[in-house]
Each structure stands twice: as C-alpha cells, then as structure tokens.
Enzyme design. Structure first.
Site, PDB file in Angstrom:
ATOM      1  N   ASP A  13       0.856  -1.183   0.000  1.00  0.00           N
ATOM      2  CA  ASP A  13       0.000   0.000   0.000  1.00  0.00           C
ATOM      3  C   ASP A  13       0.892   1.233   0.000  1.00  0.00           C
ATOM      4  OD1 ASP A  13      -2.442   1.524   0.360  1.00  0.00           O
ATOM      5  OD2 ASP A  13      -1.796   1.867   2.411  1.00  0.00           O
ATOM      6  N   SER A  14       0.277   2.379  -0.236  1.00  0.00           N
ATOM      7  CA  SER A  14       1.023   3.633  -0.158  1.00  0.00           C
ATOM      8  C   SER A  14       1.491   3.918   1.267  1.00  0.00           C
ATOM      9  CB  SER A  14       0.124   4.772  -0.629  1.00  0.00           C
ATOM     10  OG  SER A  14      -1.061   4.791   0.143  1.00  0.00           O
ATOM     11  N   TYR A  45      -0.545   8.290  -2.386  1.00  0.00           N
ATOM     12  CA  TYR A  45      -0.560   7.944  -3.811  1.00  0.00           C
ATOM     13  C   TYR A  45      -1.762   8.609  -4.510  1.00  0.00           C
ATOM     14  CZ  TYR A  45       2.895   4.055  -3.609  1.00  0.00           C
ATOM     15  OH  TYR A  45       4.020   3.283  -3.494  1.00  0.00           O
ATOM     16  N   GLY A  46      -2.785   8.902  -3.729  1.00  0.00           N
ATOM     17  CA  GLY A  46      -4.027   9.427  -4.315  1.00  0.00           C
ATOM     18  C   GLY A  46      -3.844  10.705  -5.110  1.00  0.00           C
ATOM     19  N   CYS A  76      -3.695  -1.101  -2.184  1.00  0.00           N
ATOM     20  CA  CYS A  76      -4.009   0.313  -2.392  1.00  0.00           C
ATOM     21  C   CYS A  76      -4.871   0.462  -3.647  1.00  0.00           C
ATOM     22  CB  CYS A  76      -2.681   1.057  -2.568  1.00  0.00           C
ATOM     23  SG  CYS A  76      -2.840   2.798  -2.902  1.00  0.00           S
ATOM     24  N   ASN A  77      -6.005   1.143  -3.516  1.00  0.00           N
ATOM     25  CA  ASN A  77      -6.869   1.353  -4.681  1.00  0.00           C
ATOM     26  C   ASN A  77      -6.175   2.206  -5.735  1.00  0.00           C
ATOM     27  OD1 ASN A  77     -10.084   0.734  -4.667  1.00  0.00           O
ATOM     28  ND2 ASN A  77      -9.197   0.633  -2.620  1.00  0.00           N
ATOM     29  N   GLU A 157      -6.860   9.885   8.958  1.00  0.00           N
ATOM     30  CA  GLU A 157      -5.528   9.741   9.552  1.00  0.00           C
ATOM     31  C   GLU A 157      -5.347  10.642  10.766  1.00  0.00           C
ATOM     32  OE1 GLU A 157      -2.586  10.158   6.487  1.00  0.00           O
ATOM     33  OE2 GLU A 157      -2.965   8.117   5.774  1.00  0.00           O
ATOM     34  N   CYS A 189     -11.230   2.836  -1.247  1.00  0.00           N
ATOM     35  CA  CYS A 189      -9.996   3.354  -0.653  1.00  0.00           C
ATOM     36  C   CYS A 189      -9.717   2.596   0.639  1.00  0.00           C
ATOM     37  CB  CYS A 189     -10.158   4.847  -0.359  1.00  0.00           C
ATOM     38  SG  CYS A 189      -8.741   5.574   0.478  1.00  0.00           S
ATOM     39  N   THR A 190      -8.431   2.348   0.870  1.00  0.00           N
ATOM     40  CA  THR A 190      -8.013   1.584   2.050  1.00  0.00           C
ATOM     41  C   THR A 190      -8.547   2.145   3.375  1.00  0.00           C
ATOM     42  OG1 THR A 190      -6.025   2.967   1.972  1.00  0.00           O
ATOM     43  CG2 THR A 190      -5.846   0.714   1.122  1.00  0.00           C
ATOM     44  N   HIS A 191      -8.679   3.471   3.426  1.00  0.00           N
ATOM     45  CA  HIS A 191      -9.020   4.114   4.705  1.00  0.00           C
ATOM     46  C   HIS A 191     -10.512   4.078   5.051  1.00  0.00           C
ATOM     47  CE1 HIS A 191      -5.029   5.595   4.054  1.00  0.00           C
ATOM     48  NE2 HIS A 191      -5.058   6.459   5.054  1.00  0.00           N
TER      49      HIS A 191
HETATM   50  N1  DGL Z   1      -4.079   3.762  -0.083  1.00  0.00           N
HETATM   51  C1  DGL Z   1      -4.716   4.809  -0.862  1.00  0.00           C
HETATM   52  C2  DGL Z   1      -5.875   4.206  -1.660  1.00  0.00           C
HETATM   53  O1  DGL Z   1      -6.452   3.197  -1.295  1.00  0.00           O
HETATM   54  C3  DGL Z   1      -5.196   5.949   0.012  1.00  0.00           C
HETATM   55  C4  DGL Z   1      -4.067   6.764   0.605  1.00  0.00           C
HETATM   56  C5  DGL Z   1      -3.232   7.457  -0.430  1.00  0.00           C
HETATM   57  O2  DGL Z   1      -3.731   8.320  -1.180  1.00  0.00           O
HETATM   58  O3  DGL Z   1      -2.059   7.108  -0.518  1.00  0.00           O
HETATM   59  O4  DGL Z   1      -6.223   4.739  -2.674  1.00  0.00           O
END
Ligand code: DGL
Length: 270
Positions: A13-14, A45-46, A76-77, A157, A189-191
């Site tokens: 993941d990011s 990463y978004g 990570c999406n 976060e 999204c992971t969050h």
């Molecule tokens: N992990 C990213 C996602 O699922 C979210 C956090 C990021 O933007 O890095 O898209």
C-alpha cells in the site's frame, strides 16, 4: 510456478491504510504469513501521477519477490488503478498478483446488476476511470457514479471520525446529486472502512456499503485454493515494512490493523 504453499503473501500500500486489507486477509487466512510493505516515504498515492505510482509499485513488487512471496496483493486502490497491469507483467510467473478492484467489480456483477451504484475514492482512483471501464465491460446494466473524496484520507488519519467535522465532510460529499437513487456505495480506498458506520448511518441503512477489504480477502483465499497454494503449516510471524518511519506511522497502525504492530524501516531507494 516456483512459489510454494508455505511462502508468504505480500501486501502493499502507499502507507498504513492498507493494513485494513491485511487485517481482513489475516482474519480469513490466519495460517498465512503476511509480509506488508507501506510506502510511507511516498504517500499519499491518491494525488500522485500514474507514472510515479507505477515506478514505486514495481520497486515494491521487487522487494516482495525477493522476500519469496507466492502472491502479491496490491491493497491500495490508487496503485491498483495505476499500476496493476504493469506489476502483473513485471512479476510474470514468479508470483500471483491481485488488486482490490477486480474482486469488487465481480461482486457488483453478481449482486447489483441493473442498479445504480456509487463509488468514492482518491483522485487517482476516480480519475483513472478504471472502475468505470471494468464495470461497463461487464455489460450488466450497472450505472456507476464516481466521486473523488480527497478530504477523507487526511481526515481519517488525523483521527476525525464520528464528530461534527467528519459529519460535515461526509454529508457534503454524499449529498451530491450524482448519488441520488444508488442502491450501493463502493468504498474504493483503504481508509474508508474506518468510517463505514458513519457512511451507513448517513444512508440510514438503505444503501449497501461495499467494504472491499472483506471481498478482497475472500478472493485471495479462492485464488490460493485454486492454485493449491494455501498454507497448511505452522503460522510464521508477519512482517511489516515501511519505506520511511515516524512515530506517527507507528501510532496509526493500531487504528488500521486493530492491534499494535512493529514497523521495520526498509528504504526503497538508498
Ligand atoms: N491507499 C490509498 C488508496 O487506497 C489511500 C491513501 C493514499 O492516497 O495514498 O487509494
């Protein structure tokens, strides 16, 4: 394939958010060893370009291959949208590769044909149009409406759940007219699993909230079984690597994984 059933599952993941996916995998597959890589040096990463995410993702896939992983899950999406095809090509027959988008698209085909479905995610995920292409390719009458919701990641976060600020932000995103009449909302999204209850409450339980982490864990299980790669041996310790370390990353692990874990620093470029 050279990999063996006792080899670990690599999850990347990011940053720390992908631990929601790692947690779901661990719950469903308690015997599998997990090697997690969070690219904390390059998050989020978004908001990154596709080219940058592709470069980071290939480098991380390489680290996970060197750790002997039998399967690499892009948790990570944003990375799934930007880099899945490239990582798959890079890894080739050395390991199985999966992402967090395809299992959700399969789920929509099965449970939501001929319905209007909403999707929220980062700018990278939404603007890539990957979900839309894949859903349209199903040709089962699903209308997908997508919205980038970039304030949600920093909000989560920073621990802003279930308060006035998070209510106002969630309301302002979900009340957009594009989402009128949806039967389901994909949390892309992971969050977002952390605010699933709040989102569900917004819709008063009338919209199905699709948490991809559970669906993805089921698809990893099925894939391992299909390839006869399920680990039936003694559980070995999981490992959690990050490309940059701060006490704050360490602190948020508990939020996403549900328990304290120890992060090891592993810089991607030295
Ligand atoms: N992990 C990213 C996602 O699922 C979210 C956090 C990021 O933007 O890095 O898209």
């Amino acid at each position: 394939m050279a990999s063996k059933a006792s080899a670990p599952i690599g999850i990347f993941d990011s940053g720390i958010g992908g631990l929601t996916v790692a947690k779901a995998v661990r719950q469903l597959l308690p015997k599998e060893q997990i090697i997690y890589f969070g690219d904390t040096a390059h998050l989020p990463y978004g908001d990154k370009s596709t080219a940058a995410i592709q470069a980071y993702s290939v480098k991380i896939a390489d680290v996970l291959l060197k750790s002997g992983c039998k399967l690499i899950l892009i948790a990570c999406n944003s990375a799934s949208a930007a880099a899945f095809d490239l990582v798959k090509e890079y890894v080739a027959s050395k390991a199985l590769v999966c992402n967090v988008i395809d299992p959700v698209v399969d789920y929509l085909r099965e449970f939501h044909p001929d319905q209007k479905v909403g999707l929220i995610g980062t700018k990278q995920t939404i603007h890539s149009g990957v979900y839309l292409q894949k859903v349209n390719a199903l040709d089962v009458g699903i209308t997908l409406e997508s919205l980038a919701t970039p304030l949600l990641v920093p909000m989560i976060e920073e621990g802003f759940h279930k308060n006035e600020v998070s209510h106002a932000i969630i309301d302002s995103y979900l009340s957009q007219s594009i989402f009128e009449g949806i039967s389901a909302l994909v949390l892309g999204c992971t969050h977002y699993p952390l605010i699933k209850n709040q989102i569900s409450a917004y819709y008063q339980g009338e919209v199905k909230i699709i948490d991809s982490s559970e669906i993805v864990a089921k698809s990893v299980k099925a894939l391992l079984e299909y390839h006869n790669l399920s680990d039936k041996g003694v559980k070995r310790d999981d490992q959690f690597m990050v490309s940059d370390f701060t006490p704050s990353f360490q602190h948020t692990t508990k939020l996403f994984f549900g328990e304290a874990i120890t992060l090891e620093k592993y810089p991607l470029w030295e």
